[in-house]
Scaffold this motif. Structure first.
Motif, PDB file in Angstrom:
ATOM      1  N   SER A 179      10.961 -60.634   3.280  1.00 52.99           N
ATOM      2  CA  SER A 179      10.407 -62.297   2.415  1.00 52.99           C
ATOM      3  C   SER A 179       9.260 -61.585   1.649  1.00 52.99           C
ATOM      4  O   SER A 179       8.828 -61.176   1.752  1.00 52.99           O
ATOM      5  N   PRO A 180       9.374 -62.124  -0.298  1.00 51.14           N
ATOM      6  CA  PRO A 180       8.735 -62.059  -1.094  1.00 51.14           C
ATOM      7  C   PRO A 180       7.427 -62.663  -0.505  1.00 51.14           C
ATOM      8  O   PRO A 180       6.315 -63.078  -1.309  1.00 51.14           O
ATOM      9  N   TYR A 181       6.986 -63.614   0.544  1.00 49.65           N
ATOM     10  CA  TYR A 181       6.871 -64.125   0.795  1.00 49.65           C
ATOM     11  C   TYR A 181       5.548 -63.440   1.503  1.00 49.65           C
ATOM     12  O   TYR A 181       4.312 -63.835   1.946  1.00 49.65           O
ATOM     13  N   SER A 182       5.980 -62.161   2.345  1.00 53.72           N
ATOM     14  CA  SER A 182       4.869 -61.820   3.389  1.00 53.72           C
ATOM     15  C   SER A 182       3.905 -61.046   2.636  1.00 53.72           C
ATOM     16  O   SER A 182       3.540 -60.213   1.464  1.00 53.72           O
ATOM     17  N   PRO A 183       2.458 -60.964   3.420  1.00 52.67           N
ATOM     18  CA  PRO A 183       1.105 -60.422   3.037  1.00 52.67           C
ATOM     19  C   PRO A 183       1.625 -58.664   3.182  1.00 52.67           C
ATOM     20  O   PRO A 183       2.557 -58.736   3.154  1.00 52.67           O
ATOM     21  N   GLU A 184       1.564 -58.047   2.123  1.00 56.76           N
ATOM     22  CA  GLU A 184       2.019 -56.583   1.145  1.00 56.76           C
ATOM     23  C   GLU A 184       1.372 -55.629   2.607  1.00 56.76           C
ATOM     24  O   GLU A 184       2.087 -55.122   3.339  1.00 56.76           O
ATOM     25  N   GLU A 185      -0.018 -56.307   3.905  1.00 56.85           N
ATOM     26  CA  GLU A 185      -0.373 -55.288   4.189  1.00 56.85           C
ATOM     27  C   GLU A 185       0.440 -55.543   5.065  1.00 56.85           C
ATOM     28  O   GLU A 185       0.864 -54.476   6.028  1.00 56.85           O
ATOM     29  N   ASN A 186       1.455 -56.345   5.789  1.00 58.59           N
ATOM     30  CA  ASN A 186       2.166 -56.302   6.830  1.00 58.59           C
ATOM     31  C   ASN A 186       3.560 -55.711   6.605  1.00 58.59           C
ATOM     32  O   ASN A 186       3.874 -54.846   7.013  1.00 58.59           O
ATOM     33  N   VAL A 187       4.393 -56.223   4.822  1.00 60.44           N
ATOM     34  CA  VAL A 187       5.325 -55.146   4.404  1.00 60.44           C
ATOM     35  C   VAL A 187       4.612 -54.205   4.536  1.00 60.44           C
ATOM     36  O   VAL A 187       5.945 -52.790   5.127  1.00 60.44           O
ATOM     37  N   ARG A 188       3.693 -53.064   4.430  1.00 56.68           N
ATOM     38  CA  ARG A 188       3.496 -52.416   4.402  1.00 56.68           C
ATOM     39  C   ARG A 188       3.273 -50.707   5.886  1.00 56.68           C
ATOM     40  O   ARG A 188       3.959 -50.268   6.020  1.00 56.68           O
ATOM     41  N   GLU A 189       3.480 -52.113   6.785  1.00 61.79           N
ATOM     42  CA  GLU A 189       3.085 -51.716   8.153  1.00 61.79           C
ATOM     43  C   GLU A 189       4.798 -51.271   8.723  1.00 61.79           C
ATOM     44  O   GLU A 189       4.792 -51.226   9.443  1.00 61.79           O
ATOM     45  N   ILE A 190       5.739 -52.383   7.892  1.00 58.70           N
ATOM     46  CA  ILE A 190       6.711 -52.536   8.629  1.00 58.70           C
ATOM     47  C   ILE A 190       7.803 -50.900   7.839  1.00 58.70           C
ATOM     48  O   ILE A 190       8.634 -50.055   8.725  1.00 58.70           O
ATOM     49  N   GLN A 191       7.022 -50.519   6.882  1.00 64.34           N
ATOM     50  CA  GLN A 191       7.519 -49.416   6.183  1.00 64.34           C
ATOM     51  C   GLN A 191       7.294 -48.309   6.830  1.00 64.34           C
ATOM     52  O   GLN A 191       8.099 -47.306   7.405  1.00 64.34           O
ATOM     53  N   TRP A 192       5.775 -48.390   7.492  1.00 61.23           N
ATOM     54  CA  TRP A 192       5.223 -47.357   7.916  1.00 61.23           C
ATOM     55  C   TRP A 192       5.931 -46.961   9.493  1.00 61.23           C
ATOM     56  O   TRP A 192       6.639 -46.135   9.870  1.00 61.23           O
ATOM     57  N   GLU A 193       5.997 -47.693  10.173  1.00 61.18           N
ATOM     58  CA  GLU A 193       7.367 -48.202  11.406  1.00 61.18           C
ATOM     59  C   GLU A 193       8.391 -47.281  11.406  1.00 61.18           C
ATOM     60  O   GLU A 193       8.784 -46.554  12.062  1.00 61.18           O
ATOM     61  N   TYR A 194       8.955 -47.683  10.608  1.00 63.42           N
ATOM     62  CA  TYR A 194      10.432 -47.702   9.851  1.00 63.42           C
ATOM     63  C   TYR A 194      10.465 -46.359   9.646  1.00 63.42           C
ATOM     64  O   TYR A 194      11.413 -45.151   9.233  1.00 63.42           O
ATOM     65  N   SER A 195       9.184 -45.185   8.799  1.00 63.98           N
ATOM     66  CA  SER A 195       9.205 -43.888   8.561  1.00 63.98           C
ATOM     67  C   SER A 195       8.810 -43.029   9.560  1.00 63.98           C
ATOM     68  O   SER A 195       8.988 -41.482   8.974  1.00 63.98           O
ATOM     69  N   CYS A 196       8.731 -43.629  10.977  1.00 63.73           N
ATOM     70  CA  CYS A 196       8.575 -42.873  12.084  1.00 63.73           C
ATOM     71  C   CYS A 196       9.301 -42.400  12.455  1.00 63.73           C
ATOM     72  O   CYS A 196       9.244 -41.814  13.968  1.00 63.73           O
ATOM     73  N   GLY A 197      10.725 -42.653  12.554  1.00 66.19           N
ATOM     74  CA  GLY A 197      11.984 -42.613  13.698  1.00 66.19           C
ATOM     75  C   GLY A 197      12.321 -41.530  13.493  1.00 66.19           C
ATOM     76  O   GLY A 197      12.808 -40.709  12.795  1.00 66.19           O
ATOM     77  N   GLY A 198      12.648 -40.877  14.744  1.00 66.13           N
ATOM     78  CA  GLY A 198      13.511 -39.888  14.475  1.00 66.13           C
ATOM     79  C   GLY A 198      13.873 -39.829  14.033  1.00 66.13           C
ATOM     80  O   GLY A 198      15.353 -40.708  13.678  1.00 66.13           O
ATOM     81  N   PRO A 199      15.554 -37.909  13.860  1.00 62.89           N
ATOM     82  CA  PRO A 199      16.269 -38.137  12.984  1.00 62.89           C
ATOM     83  C   PRO A 199      17.590 -38.699  13.565  1.00 62.89           C
ATOM     84  O   PRO A 199      17.867 -38.899  14.661  1.00 62.89           O
ATOM     85  N   GLY A 200      18.623 -39.973  13.013  1.00 61.62           N
ATOM     86  CA  GLY A 200      19.374 -40.172  13.345  1.00 61.62           C
ATOM     87  C   GLY A 200      20.045 -41.777  14.222  1.00 61.62           C
ATOM     88  O   GLY A 200      20.662 -41.480  14.534  1.00 61.62           O
TER      89      GLY A 200
END
Length: 293
Positions: A179-200
């Protein structure tokens, strides 16, 4: 004084489909067991705010698990997992929380999951209502993005399991679902979590999310909410599961309850927990009241 959160993390051994997994889970609180399932390609860190919410943990024993291959749950030891393409199916998704509940000796827990976990809440209510007193589907529907089904897993893997593409791109892709209403610090946290996953792993999760979770209209009508109450919560700004898609499910399931969550997207638990809890707390209060009656 040290600032220490009231969350306990441990490992447990579960045998699912004939394979033993060393599974990481965190818990907080006391009372009615509440199992929490994460989204595709991520892990239980998504629920850290909920585990610190005393209004929830006062009456619920909240248990967040990392599926195998996710977060702190490693691939199974003693199995040549690297020789097989990772892909998760409906049977495993159902068997996993059932097995966890059995091993932890949980008496008819509540299950809540988001996205992939939200679809599972519907499948659990359909397939094994006797095991759960209620399930809460966050961003759940009869089926995911019907237009994506024709793309095929080969193309999904090319997009989300490509060695030529940096893992950070997966995290960036999630911006489309927030959502465009979500605080940026939370958005960045979601990005971080998804960047940490194992291959495939993200791509393999999408096999269940896009293909194996498919509830027919007849099956939806057969869900017995007198045995296992089904609650549906979907964010206003979710392009993967729109409120209208969840409404289509709600129209078919007798007695279920659906609420559209304003100003939230596909990851409401993490995007803005302060907003999300306003929708969650009345549901938990209702479950508690029914459990005491």
């Amino acid at each position: 004084m040290a600032k220490i959160e009231p969350i306990q993390g441990r490992y447990i051994y579960l045998t699912v489909g004939g394979i033993e997994y060393r599974v990481y889970f965190e818990e907080a609180g006391n009372g009615i067991p509440l199992l929490l399932g994460h989204t595709a390609g991520s892990d239980g860190r998504q629920y850290r705010h909920l585990l610190n919410d005393q209004e929830v943990t006062r009456n619920f024993r909240c248990i967040v698990f990392d599926l195998p291959y996710h977060g702190k749950s490693l691939p199974p030891h003693g199995v040549q997992w690297w020789t097989h393409e990772y892909s998760i199916g409906k049977k495993f998704m159902i068997d996993f929380p059932n097995t966890l509940a059995e091993v932890l000796e949980l008496k008819r827990p509540v299950y809540m999951g988001s996205s992939m976990g939200g679809h599972l809440a519907i499948d659990l209510a359909l397939e094994c209502p006797e095991r759960y007193r209620a399930t809460i589907a966050v961003e759940g529907a009869l089926q995911s993005a019907i237009e994506y089904v024709d793309v095929g897993m080969a193309n999904i893997r090319r997009e989300f399991d490509n060695p030529n593409v940096n893992r950070a791109s997966t995290g960036a892709t999630m911006l489309l679902n927030i959502s465009p209403y979500s605080p940026e610090e939370n958005v960045r946290e979601i990005q971080w979590e998804y960047s940490c996953g194992g291959p495939g792993i993200f791509a393999g999760d999408l096999n269940y999310y896009y293909y194996e979770h498919k509830v027919s209209e007849q099956e939806a009508r057969s869900i017995d909410t007198s045995k296992c109450m089904l609650y549906l919560l979907t964010g206003e700004y979710d392009p993967n599961t729109s409120p209208s898609e969840t409404q289509a499910l709600a129209d078919l399931v007798p007695g279920c309850k659906f609420t559209e969550m304003k100003q939230l997207g596909h990851f409401p638990v993490t995007e803005d927990y302060t907003k999300f809890r306003n929708y969650l707390l009345p549901i938990l209060s209702e479950i508690k009241a029914k459990s005491e009656s």
